[in-house]
Design a protein around this motif. Structure first.
Motif, PDB file in Angstrom:
ATOM      1  N   VAL A 102      42.064  40.716  31.798  1.00  0.00           N
ATOM      2  CA  VAL A 102      41.403  41.117  33.040  1.00  0.00           C
ATOM      3  C   VAL A 102      42.378  41.751  34.047  1.00  0.00           C
ATOM      4  CG1 VAL A 102      40.120  40.250  35.048  1.00  0.00           C
ATOM      5  CG2 VAL A 102      39.521  39.472  32.755  1.00  0.00           C
ATOM      6  N   PRO A 103      43.622  41.241  34.219  1.00  0.00           N
ATOM      7  CA  PRO A 103      44.533  41.888  35.183  1.00  0.00           C
ATOM      8  C   PRO A 103      44.789  43.362  34.870  1.00  0.00           C
ATOM      9  CG  PRO A 103      45.375  39.735  34.570  1.00  0.00           C
ATOM     10  CD  PRO A 103      44.216  40.003  33.661  1.00  0.00           C
ATOM     11  N   ALA A 104      44.735  43.735  33.585  1.00  0.00           N
ATOM     12  CA  ALA A 104      44.976  45.134  33.223  1.00  0.00           C
ATOM     13  C   ALA A 104      43.863  46.047  33.719  1.00  0.00           C
ATOM     14  CB  ALA A 104      45.104  45.259  31.697  1.00  0.00           C
ATOM     15  N   LEU A 105      42.714  45.471  34.044  1.00  0.00           N
ATOM     16  CA  LEU A 105      41.572  46.272  34.497  1.00  0.00           C
ATOM     17  C   LEU A 105      41.530  46.446  36.014  1.00  0.00           C
ATOM     18  CD1 LEU A 105      38.825  44.684  32.207  1.00  0.00           C
ATOM     19  CD2 LEU A 105      40.082  46.801  31.819  1.00  0.00           C
ATOM     20  N   ILE A 106      42.458  45.799  36.722  1.00  0.00           N
ATOM     21  CA  ILE A 106      42.444  45.891  38.190  1.00  0.00           C
ATOM     22  C   ILE A 106      42.558  47.337  38.683  1.00  0.00           C
ATOM     23  CG2 ILE A 106      43.737  45.308  40.283  1.00  0.00           C
ATOM     24  CD1 ILE A 106      44.228  42.553  39.129  1.00  0.00           C
ATOM     25  N   PRO A 107      43.494  48.160  38.168  1.00  0.00           N
ATOM     26  CA  PRO A 107      43.567  49.552  38.656  1.00  0.00           C
ATOM     27  C   PRO A 107      42.273  50.334  38.414  1.00  0.00           C
ATOM     28  CG  PRO A 107      45.548  48.978  37.435  1.00  0.00           C
ATOM     29  CD  PRO A 107      44.583  47.866  37.204  1.00  0.00           C
ATOM     30  N   LEU A 108      41.652  50.149  37.240  1.00  0.00           N
ATOM     31  CA  LEU A 108      40.399  50.841  36.962  1.00  0.00           C
ATOM     32  C   LEU A 108      39.272  50.338  37.863  1.00  0.00           C
ATOM     33  CD1 LEU A 108      40.285  51.132  33.059  1.00  0.00           C
ATOM     34  CD2 LEU A 108      40.495  52.976  34.715  1.00  0.00           C
ATOM     35  N   THR A 109      39.281  49.050  38.129  1.00  0.00           N
ATOM     36  CA  THR A 109      38.250  48.484  39.001  1.00  0.00           C
ATOM     37  C   THR A 109      38.342  49.078  40.401  1.00  0.00           C
ATOM     38  OG1 THR A 109      38.370  46.402  37.757  1.00  0.00           O
ATOM     39  CG2 THR A 109      37.277  46.333  39.883  1.00  0.00           C
ATOM     40  N   ILE A 110      39.553  49.203  40.923  1.00  0.00           N
ATOM     41  CA  ILE A 110      39.744  49.811  42.240  1.00  0.00           C
ATOM     42  C   ILE A 110      39.302  51.274  42.216  1.00  0.00           C
ATOM     43  CG2 ILE A 110      41.477  50.484  43.952  1.00  0.00           C
ATOM     44  CD1 ILE A 110      43.050  47.975  43.160  1.00  0.00           C
ATOM     45  N   LEU A 111      39.614  51.968  41.112  1.00  0.00           N
ATOM     46  CA  LEU A 111      39.250  53.383  40.980  1.00  0.00           C
ATOM     47  C   LEU A 111      37.739  53.575  41.017  1.00  0.00           C
ATOM     48  CD1 LEU A 111      40.173  56.319  40.383  1.00  0.00           C
ATOM     49  CD2 LEU A 111      39.984  55.758  37.947  1.00  0.00           C
ATOM     50  N   PHE A 112      37.001  52.707  40.289  1.00  0.00           N
ATOM     51  CA  PHE A 112      35.551  52.867  40.176  1.00  0.00           C
ATOM     52  C   PHE A 112      34.783  52.226  41.330  1.00  0.00           C
ATOM     53  CE2 PHE A 112      36.646  53.759  35.750  1.00  0.00           C
ATOM     54  CZ  PHE A 112      35.767  54.807  35.459  1.00  0.00           C
ATOM     55  N   PHE A 113      35.259  51.069  41.823  1.00  0.00           N
ATOM     56  CA  PHE A 113      34.479  50.298  42.791  1.00  0.00           C
ATOM     57  C   PHE A 113      35.141  50.152  44.154  1.00  0.00           C
ATOM     58  CE2 PHE A 113      33.275  48.717  38.559  1.00  0.00           C
ATOM     59  CZ  PHE A 113      31.901  48.931  38.606  1.00  0.00           C
ATOM     60  N   GLY A 114      36.345  50.697  44.324  1.00  0.00           N
ATOM     61  CA  GLY A 114      37.029  50.552  45.603  1.00  0.00           C
ATOM     62  C   GLY A 114      37.640  49.168  45.747  1.00  0.00           C
ATOM     63  N   ILE A 115      37.746  48.702  46.986  1.00  0.00           N
ATOM     64  CA  ILE A 115      38.400  47.409  47.228  1.00  0.00           C
ATOM     65  C   ILE A 115      37.452  46.411  47.886  1.00  0.00           C
ATOM     66  CG2 ILE A 115      40.732  48.378  47.348  1.00  0.00           C
ATOM     67  CD1 ILE A 115      40.484  48.345  50.399  1.00  0.00           C
ATOM     68  N   GLY A 116      36.153  46.684  47.829  1.00  0.00           N
ATOM     69  CA  GLY A 116      35.184  45.787  48.447  1.00  0.00           C
ATOM     70  C   GLY A 116      34.772  44.647  47.520  1.00  0.00           C
ATOM     71  N   GLU A 117      33.660  44.011  47.875  1.00  0.00           N
ATOM     72  CA  GLU A 117      33.175  42.864  47.101  1.00  0.00           C
ATOM     73  C   GLU A 117      32.809  43.259  45.677  1.00  0.00           C
ATOM     74  OE1 GLU A 117      32.905  39.518  47.802  1.00  0.00           O
ATOM     75  OE2 GLU A 117      34.170  40.094  49.481  1.00  0.00           O
ATOM     76  N   SER A 118      32.277  44.473  45.498  1.00  0.00           N
ATOM     77  CA  SER A 118      31.834  44.896  44.165  1.00  0.00           C
ATOM     78  C   SER A 118      32.992  44.903  43.170  1.00  0.00           C
ATOM     79  CB  SER A 118      31.178  46.273  44.226  1.00  0.00           C
ATOM     80  OG  SER A 118      32.051  47.229  44.807  1.00  0.00           O
ATOM     81  N   ALA A 119      34.203  45.224  43.636  1.00  0.00           N
ATOM     82  CA  ALA A 119      35.364  45.240  42.737  1.00  0.00           C
ATOM     83  C   ALA A 119      35.688  43.833  42.247  1.00  0.00           C
ATOM     84  CB  ALA A 119      36.570  45.842  43.449  1.00  0.00           C
ATOM     85  N   LYS A 120      35.663  42.873  43.146  1.00  0.00           N
ATOM     86  CA  LYS A 120      35.985  41.487  42.781  1.00  0.00           C
ATOM     87  C   LYS A 120      34.915  40.903  41.857  1.00  0.00           C
ATOM     88  CE  LYS A 120      38.106  41.156  47.321  1.00  0.00           C
ATOM     89  NZ  LYS A 120      37.914  42.593  47.548  1.00  0.00           N
ATOM     90  N   ILE A 121      33.656  41.150  42.188  1.00  0.00           N
ATOM     91  CA  ILE A 121      32.558  40.647  41.353  1.00  0.00           C
ATOM     92  C   ILE A 121      32.585  41.318  39.980  1.00  0.00           C
ATOM     93  CG2 ILE A 121      30.040  40.604  41.138  1.00  0.00           C
ATOM     94  CD1 ILE A 121      29.954  40.207  44.204  1.00  0.00           C
ATOM     95  N   SER A 122      32.959  42.590  39.939  1.00  0.00           N
ATOM     96  CA  SER A 122      33.036  43.302  38.655  1.00  0.00           C
ATOM     97  C   SER A 122      34.087  42.686  37.736  1.00  0.00           C
ATOM     98  CB  SER A 122      33.369  44.784  38.888  1.00  0.00           C
ATOM     99  OG  SER A 122      32.361  45.403  39.634  1.00  0.00           O
ATOM    100  N   LEU A 123      35.242  42.337  38.291  1.00  0.00           N
ATOM    101  CA  LEU A 123      36.283  41.703  37.480  1.00  0.00           C
ATOM    102  C   LEU A 123      35.818  40.354  36.934  1.00  0.00           C
ATOM    103  CD1 LEU A 123      39.564  42.470  39.454  1.00  0.00           C
ATOM    104  CD2 LEU A 123      39.036  43.190  37.128  1.00  0.00           C
ATOM    105  N   LEU A 124      35.164  39.564  37.785  1.00  0.00           N
ATOM    106  CA  LEU A 124      34.634  38.272  37.344  1.00  0.00           C
ATOM    107  C   LEU A 124      33.545  38.479  36.288  1.00  0.00           C
ATOM    108  CD1 LEU A 124      34.405  36.439  40.787  1.00  0.00           C
ATOM    109  CD2 LEU A 124      36.008  35.935  38.945  1.00  0.00           C
ATOM    110  N   PHE A 125      32.729  39.505  36.475  1.00  0.00           N
ATOM    111  CA  PHE A 125      31.668  39.812  35.516  1.00  0.00           C
ATOM    112  C   PHE A 125      32.245  40.152  34.145  1.00  0.00           C
ATOM    113  CE2 PHE A 125      29.181  43.062  33.330  1.00  0.00           C
ATOM    114  CZ  PHE A 125      27.935  42.446  33.218  1.00  0.00           C
ATOM    115  N   VAL A 126      33.253  41.014  34.131  1.00  0.00           N
ATOM    116  CA  VAL A 126      33.881  41.417  32.863  1.00  0.00           C
ATOM    117  C   VAL A 126      34.493  40.210  32.157  1.00  0.00           C
ATOM    118  CG1 VAL A 126      35.782  42.746  31.845  1.00  0.00           C
ATOM    119  CG2 VAL A 126      34.299  43.794  33.554  1.00  0.00           C
TER     120      VAL A 126
END
Length: 218
Positions: free
Chosen positions: A74-98
């Protein structure tokens, strides 16, 4: 004291966090993130697992991607998560979802593959429609699905600190990160203990509910 705070320092840090630094708000935000991500993973994984079990083409199409993504840290997906979802709540929830979804769907698929053959034979003998066959399968795996939900909710909590590394300014993970940053060892231990306590009680609730919901299994 560099590695382990004294009991006095631990409780003093807990008192300050709860009374002076609104730690309850951080706890509430973290619980919200975990529950939203877990519910999304559950809502998506169960119908998708049923679809993959009934339609071989969908299984052949999706299975390689699921097997591939679930091995990604999951930590490897942090840069992609920021790229797609920004730095708001959706990014954090997306990482937990994955971190939750790809584990849960495999457990559901495995449970569906282990539905007793007698149930299916009976449904075919009685000429049930596909909807009723799916209903039988879902009813058969419900106890296992309940237990698997308990397990994957625990996994979701393990990804919390990772998810809250994404430009978070609130949450238990953010507090732990800040405590580590400033070498505030007592606060760090308070955060870890609080996550453990929340996880323990959520698991306890699942265990207590099981015999009441599935009386026929006890």
């Amino acid at each position: 004291p560099i590695f382990f705070p004294t009991i006095q320092d631990f409780f003093l840090a807990m008192q300050k966090l709860f009374l002076q630094r609104s730690f309850m708000s951080d706890i509430g935000i973290s619980i919200f993130r975990v529950l939203v991500a877990f519910l999304l993973a559950f809502i998506v994984s169960v119908p998708l697992a049923l679809l993959m079990g009934e339609w071989k083409k969908s299984h052949d199409l999706l299975s390689p991607y699921i097997d591939f993504i679930r091995y990604l840290p999951v930590p490897a997906l942090i840069p992609l998560t920021i790229l797609f979802f920004g730095i708001g709540e959706s990014a954090k929830i997306s990482l937990l979802f994955v971190g939750t979804f790809f584990q849960l769907i495999l457990l559901v698929i495995d449970d569906l593959n282990n539905v007793p053959k007698e149930y299916l034979d009976l449904s075919y003998t009685l000429n049930f429609c596909k909807y009723r066959v799916l209903k039988i399968k879902l009813s058969s795996i419900t106890p296992q699905l309940f237990n698997n939900s308990r397990i994957t909710l625990g996994w979701c909590w393990t990804y919390l600190v990772i998810a809250e590394l994404v430009a978070a300014n609130s949450g238990i993970g953010h507090m732990i990160k800040e405590a580590q940053r400033f070498s505030n060892i007592p606060d760090l231990y308070v955060g870890i203990v609080v996550i453990g306590i929340i996880g323990f009680f959520s698991d306890y609730i699942f265990k207590k509910l099981y015999p009441h919901i599935f009386k026929y299994k006890t």
